[in-house]
Design an enzyme around this catalytic site. Structure first.
Site, short mmCIF file in Angstrom:
data_model
loop_
_atom_site.label_atom_id
_atom_site.label_comp_id
_atom_site.label_asym_id
_atom_site.label_seq_id
_atom_site.Cartn_x
_atom_site.Cartn_y
_atom_site.Cartn_z
N LYS A 152 0.98 -1.36 0.05
CA LYS A 152 -0.02 0.14 0.00
C LYS A 152 0.72 1.15 -0.05
O LYS A 152 2.00 1.26 0.69
CB LYS A 152 -0.96 -0.03 1.36
CG LYS A 152 -1.83 -1.29 1.26
CD LYS A 152 -2.93 -1.13 0.42
CE LYS A 152 -3.73 -2.46 0.33
NZ LYS A 152 -5.01 -2.24 -0.73
N LYS A 179 1.44 -9.98 -1.96
CA LYS A 179 0.28 -10.16 -2.89
C LYS A 179 0.08 -8.82 -3.82
O LYS A 179 0.12 -7.70 -3.19
CB LYS A 179 -1.03 -10.40 -2.14
CG LYS A 179 -2.32 -10.37 -2.93
CD LYS A 179 -3.61 -10.46 -2.23
CE LYS A 179 -4.70 -10.32 -3.09
NZ LYS A 179 -4.82 -8.88 -3.82
N ASP A 181 -1.77 -5.87 -5.60
CA ASP A 181 -3.02 -5.49 -5.43
C ASP A 181 -3.93 -5.58 -6.80
O ASP A 181 -3.53 -5.85 -7.93
CB ASP A 181 -3.15 -4.00 -5.00
CG ASP A 181 -4.21 -3.65 -3.97
OD1 ASP A 181 -5.32 -4.25 -4.03
OD2 ASP A 181 -3.68 -2.90 -2.89
N GLU A 182 -5.16 -5.50 -6.49
CA GLU A 182 -5.95 -5.78 -7.88
C GLU A 182 -5.79 -5.21 -9.06
O GLU A 182 -5.94 -5.35 -10.36
CB GLU A 182 -7.50 -5.83 -7.47
CG GLU A 182 -8.08 -4.69 -7.03
CD GLU A 182 -8.08 -4.27 -5.60
OE1 GLU A 182 -7.40 -4.81 -5.00
OE2 GLU A 182 -8.20 -3.01 -5.10
N HIS A 272 -8.56 -13.40 -6.65
CA HIS A 272 -9.15 -12.18 -6.08
C HIS A 272 -10.42 -11.92 -6.76
O HIS A 272 -10.79 -12.44 -7.78
CB HIS A 272 -8.20 -11.03 -6.52
CG HIS A 272 -8.41 -9.67 -5.84
ND1 HIS A 272 -7.65 -9.30 -4.82
CD2 HIS A 272 -9.48 -8.80 -5.97
CE1 HIS A 272 -8.18 -8.10 -4.36
NE2 HIS A 272 -9.19 -7.67 -5.09
N LYS A 312 -13.46 -3.76 6.55
CA LYS A 312 -13.91 -2.53 5.68
C LYS A 312 -14.89 -2.82 4.82
O LYS A 312 -15.47 -1.61 4.20
CB LYS A 312 -12.70 -1.81 5.17
CG LYS A 312 -12.09 -2.18 3.78
CD LYS A 312 -10.91 -1.65 3.52
CE LYS A 312 -10.58 -2.22 2.23
NZ LYS A 312 -9.14 -1.71 1.63
C1 CAP Z 1 -7.00 -5.14 1.11
C2 CAP Z 1 -7.09 -5.09 -0.19
C3 CAP Z 1 -7.99 -6.29 -0.94
C4 CAP Z 1 -9.59 -6.34 -0.30
C5 CAP Z 1 -10.15 -7.16 -1.45
C6 CAP Z 1 -7.84 -3.73 -0.64
O1 CAP Z 1 -6.22 -4.26 1.74
O2 CAP Z 1 -5.88 -5.03 -1.10
O3 CAP Z 1 -8.05 -6.08 -2.48
O4 CAP Z 1 -9.28 -7.07 0.74
O5 CAP Z 1 -11.68 -7.05 -0.95
O6 CAP Z 1 -7.25 -3.31 -1.62
O7 CAP Z 1 -8.56 -3.53 -0.18
P1 CAP Z 1 -6.12 -3.79 3.20
P2 CAP Z 1 -12.28 -8.67 -0.65
O8 CAP Z 1 -5.58 -5.05 3.76
O9 CAP Z 1 -5.18 -2.43 3.11
O10 CAP Z 1 -7.37 -3.48 3.46
O11 CAP Z 1 -11.29 -9.31 0.23
O12 CAP Z 1 -13.44 -8.30 0.25
O13 CAP Z 1 -12.45 -9.22 -1.98
MG MG Z 2 -6.76 -4.86 -2.83
#
Ligand code: CAP
Ligand code: MG
Length: 433
Positions: A152, A179, A181-182, A272, A312
């Site tokens: 992040k 990992k 990020d998306e 993901h 969140k």
């Molecule tokens: C979490 C995360 C993940 C989400 C995806 C984000 O980061 O990298 O993509 O958890 O959602 O971008 O929010 P944090 P889900 O750990 O900083 O929150 O798991 O609900 O599919």
């Molecule tokens: Mg993410």
């Protein structure tokens, strides 16, 4: 003259066969439409019907019709003969049961909640290469959690910063995986190929220095299938046992293609689920996360994000627990209005991924909600927002896990662990929104 035959697809006396695919929908008819008119359309348009009676019919018609066989309140169950679905093709199935029916004017809301898939359908799929066995076979441990960190901010790091500042630091801090990020794929400031090579280089260094297995969920999500295959091969050739695929934005064909390669290469897929909430968040319309997760297990995703309840992002406890059971057990029972019964035969169980707004103070609650530590735990901001830095953030996560394993409260454990103490001072037990 009769011009429509929707009601021919309703039969309350029909006893579904063992080999039928039985789909549970939530539905609401549009204004001025009866329940039967809506249900008939759902069963007809998703199998072999159309809007009007036909002058000529194929001999096979009786073998191709779905029947709405049970309806009560806003729920309807429809049985489809297995014969109408191409073997081993999720896109084929979804074009029927997730297709035109969603656009029919007579149906105001429609949500596919679950479908009981017969073993005769399941047998055409391989399922995950490892699933839950990643814990034993990749990380050489008896139990979970598998731990991961997403750099992040989501995007902005160069490939080198990604590998050194975050990946290497969290590996040194005791966590297992970095990992992507998306929304990080192959941008000009962090090219996929550079990232793979640099993360591999620092993985080797971290493994040497720690003596532990270190992995990465590198995001192979690509614009076309040839490029997807190229990226998976690149990750494999750089010695990784995993790759990450964004399963919904990529589509079912990409998931099935990636799964074939994962089996060939002996790799696991981190799934993901970006975009899921477009389908899952509205309780009245779309498709449930439980059913998406079922399809992913079938197609061969080894571990999939299914929510946290307390983080969140959206996700109710009953649905997340029902989904966890669906992907981790070999057989589950019906939960009225939420889940159909399901037998999985020889398809391996998946690992659920808890992610989104987690930090050390929330981890005991996550293990309690899941009822197991055999999960993938992803903590992004909750490691990198640590006041003492990223490596310390990873240590704090590992200390919270140790405390839970030993049955000691976080506050007590923090008395002798400065990283955990500092994390608790910053975040306490807040549930981010
Ligand atoms: C979490 C995360 C993940 C989400 C995806 C984000 O980061 O990298 O993509 O958890 O959602 O971008 O929010 P944090 P889900 O750990 O900083 O929150 O798991 O609900 O599919
Ligand atoms: Mg993410």
């Amino acid at each position: 003259m009769k011009i429509e035959w929707y009601h021919d697809f309703i039969n309350k006396k029909y006893k579904p066969r063992k080999s039928d695919v039985k789909v549970l929908f939530y539905y609401e008819p549009a204004q001025g439409i009866t329940k039967e008119d809506a249900i008939g359309r759902i069963a007809s348009e998703s199998s072999s019907g159309t809007w009007t009676t036909l002058t000529e019919l194929p001999k096979l018609l009786s073998k191709t019709k779905a029947y709405a066989y049970s309806y009560d309140g806003h729920h309807v169950k429809v049985a489809y003969p297995i014969f109408i679905f191409e073997e081993g093709s999720v896109p084929g199935m979804m074009s029927g049961i997730g297709g035109n029916i969603y656009g029919m004017k007579a149906v105001k809301n429609l949500k596919l909640l679950d479908a009981e898939l017969p073993l005769g359908y399941i047998k055409h799929f391989k399922g995950p290469t490892y699933g839950k066995d990643v814990i034993k076979k990749i990380f050489k441990r008896k139990s979970g959690p598998v731990t991961a960190v997403v750099p992040k901010p989501k995007i902005g790091y160069t490939a080198l910063e990604h590998a050194v500042k975050v990946a290497y630091a969290i590996w040194k801090g005791g966590m297992d995986c970095v990992k992507d990020d998306e929304n990080l794929t192959n941008q000009r400031f962090n090219r996929f190929e550079d990232r793979v090579k640099l993360v591999a280089k620092y993985r080797d260094k971290a493994e040497k220095e720690t003596g532990d297995v270190k992995e990465a969920f590198l995001n192979v999500t690509a614009p076309d299938l040839k490029e997807l295959e190229r990226r998976i091969k690149l990750v494999h050739d750089n010695g990784f046992k995993y790759f990450m695929l964004d399963v919904l934005v990529s589509g079912y064909t990409a998931v099935q293609t990636a799964s074939e390669l994962a089996h060939d290469y002996g790799m696991a897929i981190h799934g993901h689920r970006a975009m899921h909430a477009m389908m899952t968040k509205n309780p009245k319309h779309g498709m449930s996360m439980l059913y998406i997760a079922k399809l992913m297990r079938l197609m061969g995703i080894d571990q999939l994000h299914i929510g946290t309840v307390i983080g969140k992002l959206v996700g109710k406890k009953d649905e997340i627990v029902a989904t966890k059971e669906m992907i981790m057990r070999q057989e589950v029972d019906e939960i009225p209005g939420l889940r159909m019964p399901q037998k999985w035969g020889t398809i391996k169980p998946m690992l659920p991924v808890a992610s989104g707004g987690l930090h050390p103070g929330l981890l005991p609650q996550i293990f309690d909600i899941y009822g197991t530590m055999d999960i993938v735990l992803q903590v992004g901001g909750g490691t990198q927002g640590h006041p003492m830095g990223i490596e310390a953030g990873a240590r704090a996560v590992m200390q919270a896990i140790e405390a839970y394993k030993k049955g000691i409260s976080l506050d007590e454990y923090a008395e002798t662990k400065k990283e955990l103490k500092s994390a608790l001072e910053k975040w306490g037990c807040i549930k981010p929104k």
